[in-house]
Design an enzyme around this catalytic site. Sequence first.
Site, PDB file in Angstrom:
ATOM      1  N   GLY B  55     -17.483  41.071 -28.765  1.00  0.00           N
ATOM      2  CA  GLY B  55     -17.265  41.274 -30.183  1.00  0.00           C
ATOM      3  C   GLY B  55     -17.978  42.525 -30.621  1.00  0.00           C
ATOM      4  CB  THR B  56     -18.744  45.345 -29.948  1.00  0.00           C
ATOM      5  OG1 THR B  56     -19.485  46.450 -30.391  1.00  0.00           O
ATOM      6  CG2 THR B  56     -17.900  45.752 -28.777  1.00  0.00           C
ATOM      7  CB  THR B  57     -15.619  48.391 -33.349  1.00  0.00           C
ATOM      8  OG1 THR B  57     -15.179  47.182 -33.905  1.00  0.00           O
ATOM      9  CG2 THR B  57     -14.478  49.388 -33.288  1.00  0.00           C
ATOM     10  CE  LYS B  88     -22.718  46.152 -31.197  1.00  0.00           C
ATOM     11  NZ  LYS B  88     -21.531  45.489 -31.706  1.00  0.00           N
TER      12      LYS B  88
END
Lengths: 249, 272
Positions: B55-57, B88
């Site tokens: 779950g990330t962009t 990140k």
Amino acid sequence: MARYDRAITVFSPDGHLFQVEYALEAVRKGNAAVGVRGTDAIVLGVEKKATPKLQDSRSVRKIVSLDNHIALACAGLKADARVLINRARIECQSHRLTVEDPVTVEYITRYIAGLQQKFTQSGGVRPFGLSTLIIGFDPYTGVPALYQTDPSGTFSAWKANATGRNSNSMREFLEKNYKETSGQETVKLAIRALLEVVESGGKNIEIAVMTRETGLRQLDEAEIDAIVAEIEAEKAAAEAAKKAPSKET
Amino acid sequence: MKLDTSGLQSFVPLSAPIDDLCPDLSAPPTFDLPRSADFDGFQKDAIQMVKPAKGTTTLAFIFKEGVIVAADSRASMGGYISSQTVKKIIEINPYMIGTMAGGAADCQFWHRNLGIKCRLHELANKRRISVAGASKLLANILYSYRGMGLSVGTMIAGWDETGAGLYYVDSEGGRLKGTRFSVGSGSPYAYGVLDNGYRYDMSIEEAAELARRAIYHATFRDAASGGVASVYYVGPSGWKKLSGDDVGELHFRYYPVAPNPTEQEMAEVSPA
């Protein structure tokens, strides 16, 4: 003394590894090999002992390529050379695969020297009985390089070097006569060094030239004979020139 | 299971027949397998355990001046937002950065490990490793752990002798060279904005703004992305962090609240 020369992994009281030194002796008995670095070409030359009539001389290549831009010549035990060359060739390809770059001459020399060193520090093995001359161009900067390794696993870069039989005389000759050369002059220098210790003639010498653009090229007998003839002519001219002034005095 | 640290050594395949003479020199790396009745099921469970965590962009693209790399900063465990301030974008060395998607621990550890290997390469070979080479090293390591539950979806962006480099590397062992990538649960939304606004010849500010907008829009629609949109630039002199904006503030910057026009003003009625 005799007690300290059986096992490779035993130092003698005065700090010698006798097995390694005996390996160097084996190298000194091997055929003469010379390498000369020029500005745009690097030349390897090897003494060719008389081939028996029935032997196919093409199967006894003494100068081999490790990759498109790296070549190797060696003096000493040829069977050991085969093993080392195979490992080096695999490492060249492995390096291309893992970092997507061709090896540099220094890297592959370091690898071969490291391999030779490993076999001086293990149980149940003997050192490789050969010294190698490794030539090549750096794949990115295009700088030519000549390296030498020996059975102890040390390596260093050279402008010109010789190994094997009578290497001291060849090295002396090179020290006296070395200067920065390019192209055909580099080839001539290498052949002149070899001719100091080897019988003159194309069938006793094997020469390979590496250039940045065309890679490794083995010279054939006729070419070598032609260059040898040139060298002899130059020598004769130099002799004549020396005699001429003394006549005048 | 014992950790297989052969990934920390260089890959030199020695053919076995040649080594019969010297058994000490080439012991192949080994590790213990877990003692379970159903090893395949165990592997599947391991993968499932980390699956929701991508779950990330994150996104990265190459343009005229170099590479832009951007990411959000939210970490979620199912429906619980565990952190809004996760880094990140990981700095491997002064000219190479990597993005994190998937297992945070996996990404952090293997990026640091990659940094070690890059530095050792520099010291041994007296020249920097190329982005292609660095990404290849990482991809080979991840491939050797294939099927064991690592979850890594990373982009390696950097500058080397051949110019800008961008590679996508994942824990399935895949490695792709490209000019535009987005990874994570918010990537479809980011791609929409990125692909629409991308031009090769943008200035650094234009490119950074495009990346920022793309991350913002992904955080707007994807529940698992949010926090701070960080934008990095990698150019000839290495990487540089350009900005880190809270996406909530970005929302009101892009869509400012218009004051409602009042229909009628209540006038003071004088007591008649």
